[in-house]
Each structure stands twice: as structure tokens, then as C-alpha cells.
Design an enzyme around this catalytic site. Structure first.
Site, PDB file in Angstrom:
ATOM      1  CE  LYS A 280       1.869   3.715 -14.281  1.00 15.05           C
ATOM      2  NZ  LYS A 280       0.488   3.307 -14.232  1.00 15.05           N
TER       3      LYS A 280
ATOM      4  CD  GLU B 172       2.632   5.833 -10.824  1.00 24.13           C
ATOM      5  OE1 GLU B 172       2.123   6.003  -9.720  1.00 24.13           O
ATOM      6  OE2 GLU B 172       2.070   5.174 -11.727  1.00 24.13           O
TER       7      GLU B 172
ATOM      8  NE  ARG C 171      -3.255  -0.373   3.175  1.00 22.37           N
ATOM      9  CZ  ARG C 171      -4.579  -0.457   3.208  1.00 22.37           C
ATOM     10  NH1 ARG C 171      -5.182  -1.523   2.759  1.00 22.37           N
ATOM     11  NH2 ARG C 171      -5.315   0.514   3.704  1.00 22.37           N
TER      12      ARG C 171
ATOM     13  CG  ASN D 194      -5.827   3.843   6.659  1.00 21.54           C
ATOM     14  OD1 ASN D 194      -5.349   4.831   6.110  1.00 21.54           O
ATOM     15  ND2 ASN D 194      -6.497   2.922   6.002  1.00 21.54           N
ATOM     16  N   GLY D 195      -5.972   7.098   7.917  1.00 20.69           N
ATOM     17  CA  GLY D 195      -6.929   8.129   7.514  1.00 20.69           C
ATOM     18  C   GLY D 195      -6.506   9.499   8.008  1.00 20.69           C
TER      19      GLY D 195
ATOM     20  CG  HIS E 153      -4.062  24.978 -29.337  1.00 21.29           C
ATOM     21  ND1 HIS E 153      -4.568  26.030 -30.072  1.00 21.29           N
ATOM     22  CD2 HIS E 153      -4.416  23.847 -30.008  1.00 21.29           C
ATOM     23  CE1 HIS E 153      -5.215  25.559 -31.123  1.00 21.29           C
ATOM     24  NE2 HIS E 153      -5.137  24.235 -31.115  1.00 21.29           N
TER      25      HIS E 153
HETATM   26  O1  M6R Z   1      -6.965   1.675  -6.601  1.00 26.09           O
HETATM   27  P1  M6R Z   1      -7.360   2.681  -7.655  1.00 26.09           P
HETATM   28  O2  M6R Z   1      -7.384   2.100  -9.025  1.00 26.09           O
HETATM   29  O3  M6R Z   1      -8.645   3.384  -7.323  1.00 26.09           O
HETATM   30  O4  M6R Z   1      -6.219   3.763  -7.613  1.00 26.09           O
HETATM   31  C1  M6R Z   1      -6.310   4.920  -8.391  1.00 26.09           C
HETATM   32  C2  M6R Z   1      -4.975   5.631  -8.469  1.00 26.09           C
HETATM   33  O5  M6R Z   1      -4.527   5.962  -7.183  1.00 26.09           O
HETATM   34  C3  M6R Z   1      -3.894   4.762  -9.150  1.00 26.09           C
HETATM   35  O6  M6R Z   1      -4.287   4.370 -10.426  1.00 26.09           O
HETATM   36  C4  M6R Z   1      -2.572   5.547  -9.249  1.00 26.09           C
HETATM   37  O7  M6R Z   1      -2.713   6.615 -10.133  1.00 26.09           O
HETATM   38  C5  M6R Z   1      -1.446   4.597  -9.664  1.00 26.09           C
HETATM   39  N1  M6R Z   1      -0.306   4.767  -8.821  1.00 26.09           N
HETATM   40  C6  M6R Z   1      -1.002   4.816 -11.070  1.00 26.09           C
HETATM   41  O8  M6R Z   1       0.020   3.957 -11.439  1.00 26.09           O
END
Ligand code: M6R
Length: 607
Positions: free
Chosen positions: A483, A486, A27, A98-99, A502
Site C-alpha cells: 500500500k 503504490e 481502471r 485493450n491488451g 536472516h
Molecule cells: O482485481 P484484482 O483483485 O485481481 O487485482 C489484483 C491486483 O492487481 C490488486 O490487488 C493490486 O495489487 C492493487 N493495486 C493493490 O492495492
């Protein structure tokens, strides 16, 4: 995002807690900790960084105790260091969370005015102090926890233990998921069923607003008003897995290579290849009578939805509104009475996507969810789940979940087209044939890994990269840029090729490679014109195209990746492969933490 674990066990629980935390590593986190009760006293070990650091501390100074809580922290309030790592203590109380506690500043000021001192910068610590204050005022631990919960606003999953009682664990959920697991004379709490998978598959999910009192003998559930309620036990499908990397260096690489298999598996769920038809999958809405489809999701899942928009509109002539969930949830969008909503999420726990689903639910829309984690909150709250059968995705960067989301989107668009009479049997057969070819074509695309690795080496020398694409390659350009940034931390932007002139064209020079995703389709010539514009300004072009495209592109490129020939419909599924490999290998050259890039979480359960 943070992961929490609690165990009321039969023997020392710290090793089990660490085992469960390892299963929550995917996570994303930046520190971790464990607390137990032994001899009526609380003790904890916490460490910044990876779980290995915590394990070393536990090896030097083991934590005995038959009850305990553990945590992987993804920093929100306060830097990632040992002091801010959970569990947080106050008197007899230990808490993991968590949160985000949204009224944290107000509560902190209230406690400070009473003379409370704070050890950390976290919002979590105030929860421990609130419960502890209740106990000092004479409340029992459970009552004190309930009173404290009433004061909290925001999104939280909590696990709380109390020094004097090694048979009491209190859990609470408002937003992020929390599951109770049942064992033989042992009970568990966890952020998800995966965390608890080595111990049990016998699970009860708390509903939003619930709290639970867990003892060795079992658990009771209570709603926000404090009334005892019954909650269903389910058998979790999360197998006790320790997915390993096989022969791959990273989970991301393994997951990229798994795509032909998992896309094939997903497509077979929706399509009858032998008959050349879409299967009659039950849907919560009648595609034939819909006048509008609303799609909402975040990140890569949103980009899968954006490709889906092209398919639904082109094949089924069904208008689609699509928005990132963090905007949609507050946009107060009026929804059509004859409309339906689809939410896309790998984890099924993304806070903004879940809130958007609830918005549409309140507006009376029928709701479908494309999710990978089958027993997630979004899956449970939707009228109907359209599963992606990608299997567990561990790398934070979404790869196989994305292509499986595309596979589901294409199948649903075709299903809608058939229901609306916008494709005939012949056309349906042709589209199913194209989709059936996808896994083979993805395997072909994977053979480009060698040249892509070489190209990535060159790319890793640049600080900025631009991605361009038209039509369904436009969302892929956005996905390529997402991608790359990140996992390699190289700044990248994605644009619709036609938008170049543009604004972004001002950036073009020899220091900014431009990656053009352009299969030889009906508008290929337009992409060639855009490449000419880039070349005329000294830009360095990397063209990802097919054989015909490579022949027809009358422009000098820094590199051209020649993809297998694919039908227009399926091109985005195939072209996702080089886009992912390019980001992956660039990140490997940059030496980043590919599977757990800095600052990112796999499951984003806060706003
Ligand atoms: O679990 P989810 O598909 O809802 O997550 C959505 C985004 O957090 C997730 O796609 C994020 O953008 C990834 N790290 C992209 O690779």
C-alpha cells in the site's frame, strides 16, 4: 488498464463516449482519445493525461458524428503521449485496443517490408494497418477485420470503425472483456458494463475468441472460426453510478471509511449471527473430503489469500498451496485429485488470475472464485462465486475489497472447519461472535485517524520503510508495504519478523522506520524480541498493537498505535485499517495522485 467504448448512436456520440470513458477512469490510464465518422470521414481528438485535457480539446474543436469509438490508454508499447494515444487510423480504418498484441514485432516487420509507415510506437497501430491492407486487397470491412484478427496473437479487446459506413462497429475479444449493450435504436460496445451503465443494462458479453458486428439494428456474434453463434443477453447489475467521493478528499479515503459497513454486509451473507453459525452456502466442493486447497491471486488479493491459508490450515486442518497467479500459471503445479481451487480478484478480470483458473479447470479441479465484480470473466468461468459485497471500488489501491476478501476467507475457513469436524459448535459460535464484532472494531480503529495522520507526516520524510509481522500479521506487513509504495512511492518492504535476522537487519539504522504489526497474541513475546533487535541497532519502531501489547512491549518506540482488543481470528481484518490509513495519509502528505497512482491500473488485463 486501457478501457474501450464504441457507440452506434442516433445523434452526435462524442459526449456519450466521454461520459462512458469517465466511468472507465478508475481502471488507470495516461492518455485518452475519441474518433467519430462524419460526412464519411474519420476524425479524432486525442490528449495526453487526464480526460479533462481531452474534454478541453473537444470543446475547442467538437467532433460531430453518429458513430464513434473512445479509449483510455494505459501505456504498454510506447510512452504516454498524444501520438501513441488511441484511436489509431490507417486509411479508412480506426481502432481502439485493450491488451497486448504479442506478435506485434513480427507483424510490424511484415508491414514495414511492404512499405507501410508507422505513426506511433504502439502495437495497436498494426491492427489498423492489417485491416486497411485487407480492404485495399478487395475485402469488405467485416471480412478484412476477421482476416486481421486471425493474424493476431496475445490478449486483446478491439473496437473498429470504417470511414465509409456510419452503421458498422466491429468488436473482438481474446482475453480482456468486451460487452455489447442494447439501446433504443442505439448500440454500444464497452470494456465493462460499468462503462455502458448510463445507456443500458441490457448486455451480452463476448466469449473468448468471439467477434461481433454491431449496427443500430442489433449485433451478430461469431466465434474464432467465423461461425455465427448466439450469445446470451443478461441484465447487468452495474448500476448507472457515478460514485462520488462524498465528503472525502479521495475515493481511497471514502472506501477505507466504508469498511465497517461493507464488511458487515459481506459477513452477513455467510454467517448467521443470531444462531452463531456459518450459513449453509452451496460450494462446488465438499470441504470434508478435500485433501488440498490451491489458492491463487495477484497483489492485494493474493495477500488476502495468504491470510486465508493460516485460517484454513489452523481452523479446518486443510493444507493450502498459495501462489501469485503470474507464477502459478506457468509453474506446472501438479494438482491433487481430491483438491479444489479458489481464485481471489476484486475486478474478476486479472489476466494472470484468469489464466490460473483456466489451468485448474483443465486439470479438472472444482473452482470457486472470490470476486467483487459479479459479472466479471472470473465470476462467469468459476463453478461457484463467493461474492465480496464491497460495492464498486474506485481507488486503484485496494482497501475495502481486501477486508471483504478476508471476511469471505474467514467464513469459508469456518465452513470448512465445520464440514471437517475440526471445530465443535461452541468453537464455531465463538468464531462467529468474533467475526460479528469486526465491523464495530473497525469503526474503533478508524478513530485512530488523527494520530495516524500525525505519524504519516513524520513517515513522509523517510525514503525507506520496513514492515514486520508474524503469523497472520505477516501478510499484513506485506500489504502495508505494498500500500505504502503504490500510493506514496516510498520504498517499502514487508517481512516475516522472524526473517529479520536472516538479512534485512543489515538495513536497520535511524533512516529506516520499522513498522511492527503485533497484536498481543500467543507469539507476541517473539515480536518483542525482534523489536529489541531493531532498537539495539538504532532503528525507529512504530508499533501497532492492542492495549495489552502496548503494556507488555518493553521497547522504546517512535510511536505506538493502540488498537481495540480483538480476537486472534479477526485481528487481520481490523489491523488492515491502520495499515491503510498510514499509507493513505503519507501519500496525501507526499502530494501524489492517491486514487490513480502513476503507472498503476485498477484492472490488470494483460500479463
Ligand atoms: O482485481 P484484482 O483483485 O485481481 O487485482 C489484483 C491486483 O492487481 C490488486 O490487488 C493490486 O495489487 C492493487 N493495486 C493493490 O492495492
Amino acid at each position: 488498464m486501457c478501457g474501450i467504448v464504441g457507440i452506434v448512436g442516433r445523434s452526435d456520440v462524442a459526449p456519450q463516449i466521454v461520459d462512458a470513458l469517465k466511468r472507465l477512469e478508475y481502471r488507470g490510464y495516461d492518455s485518452a482519445g475519441v474518433a467519430t465518422i462524419s460526412g464519411g470521414r474519420l476524425a479524432r481528438r486525442r490528449a495526453e493525461g487526464k480526460l479533462g485535457n481531452l474534454e478541453r480539446k473537444l470543446a475547442e474543436e467538437p467532433l460531430p458524428g453518429r458513430i464513434g469509438i473512445g479509449h483510455t490508454r494505459w501505456a504498454t508499447h510506447g510512452v504516454p503521449n498524444e501520438t501513441n494515444a488511441h484511436p489509431h487510423f490507417s486509411g479508412e480504418v480506426a481502432v481502439v485496443h485493450n491488451g497486448i498484441i504479442e506478435n506485434f514485432a513480427e507483424l510490424r516487420a511484415e508491414l514495414a517490408a511492404e512499405g507501410q509507415e508507422f505513426e506511433s510506437q504502439t502495437d495497436t497501430e498494426i491492427v489498423a494497418h492489417l485491416v486497411s491492407r485487407g480492404m485495399r486487397q478487395g475485402l469488405g470491412p467485416v471480412e478484412a477485420a476477421h482476416e486481421a484478427l486471425k493474424r493476431l496473437r496475445g490478449a486483446f479487446a478491439l473496437a473498429i470503425i470504417f470511414a465509409g459506413d456510419d452503421d458498422l462497429l466491429v468488436g473482438a475479444r481474446s482475453g480482456p472483456p468486451l460487452a455489447v449493450g442494447y439501446g433504443e435504436g442505439e448500440m454500444y460496445l464497452g470494456s465493462d458494463a460499468i462503462a455502458l451503465s448510463p445507456f443500458t443494462s441490457n448486455i451480452t458479453y463476448l466469449e473468448d475468441g468471439d467477434w461481433t458486428v454491431v449496427r443500430r439494428s442489433g449485433a451478430t456474434f461469431h466465434n474464432a472460426e467465423g461461425h455465427e453463434v448466439s450469445r446470451k443477453r443478461t441484465r447487468s447489475s452495474a448500476v448507472s453510478f457515478f460514485v462520488d467521493k462524498g465528503n472525502h478528499r479521495h475515493f481511497m479515503e471514502k472506501e477505507i471509511w466504508e469498511q465497517p459497513d461493507v464488511v458487515s454486509h459481506t459477513l452477513s451473507h455467510y454467517l448467521d449471527f443470531a444462531e452463531g453459525k456459518v450459513r449453509n452456502v452451496r460450494t462446488p466442493f465438499d470441504f470434508a473430503s478435500l485433501d488440498r486447497l490451491t489458492i491463487s491471486a495477484c497483489g492485494t488479493a493474493y495477500l488476502a489469500g495468504l491470510v486465508g491459508k493460516y485460517w484454513f490450515e489452523r481452523l479446518a486442518k486443510l493444507p493450502v498451496d498459495i501462489d501469485v497467479a503470474s507464477e502459478f500459471r506457468y509453474r506446472e503445479a501438479p494438482l491433487s485429485k481430491n483438491g479444489a481451487a479458489i481464485f481471489i480478484s476484486q475486478s474478476g478480470e486479472t489476466a494472470d488470475t484468469l489464466a490460473s483458473l483456466r489451468y485448474c479447470r483443465a486439470a479438472g479441479s472444482p473452482i470457486g472464485a472470490i470476486v467483487n465484480v459479479g459479472d466479471s470473466t472470473i465470476a462467469r468461468e468459476a463453478d461457484m462465486v463467493f461474492p465480496t459485497l464491497a460495492g464498486p471500488e474506485i481507488g486503484v489501491a485496494s482497501t475495502k475489497a481486501f477486508t471483504c476478501q478476508l471476511a469471505v476467507m474467514a467464513s469459508l475457513a469456518l465452513m470448512a472447519a465445520r464440514a471437517r469436524g475440526t471445530v465443535d459448535t461452541e468453537a464455531e459460535r465463538e468464531f462467529v461472535r468474533q467475526l460479528a464484532e469486526t465491523p464495530r472494531l473497525m469503526s474503533e480503529a478508524l478513530k485512530l485517524e488523527g494520530p495516524i495522520e500525525k505519524l504519516s507526516h513524520r513517515l513522509s520524510k523517510y525514503r525507506h520503510v520496513l514492515y514486520l509481522g508474524r503469523d497472520t500479521s505477516f501478510p499484513l506487513a506485506l500489504e502495508g508495504a505494498l500500500k505504502l509504495k503504490e500510493i506514496s512511492y516510498i520504498h517499502a518492504e514487508g517481512y516475516a519478523s522472524g526473517e529479520l535476522k536472516h538479512g534485512p537487519i543489515a538495513l536497520i539504522d535511524e533512516t529506516m522506520p520499522v513498522i511492527v504489526i503485533a497484536p498481543h497474541d500467543r507469539i507476541f513475546e517473539k515480536s518483542v524480541s525482534n523489536m529489541q533487535e531493531v532498537a539495539a541497532r538504532g532503528g525507529k519502531i512504530v508499533l501497532i498493537t492492542d492495549r495489552k501489547g502496548a503494556e507488555a512491549a518493553t521497547v522504546e518506540t517512535m510511536d505506538t498505535l493502540v488498537m481495540p482488543d480483538a480476537g486472534d481470528l479477526v485481528a487481520p481484518i481490523i489491523y488492515a485499517v491502520p495499515v491503510q490509513l498510514l499509507a493513505y495519509h503519507t501519500a496525501v502528505f507526499m502530494g501524489t495522485d492517491v486514487d490513480q497512482p502513476r503507472n498503476l491500473a485498477k484492472s490488470v488485463t494483460v500479463e
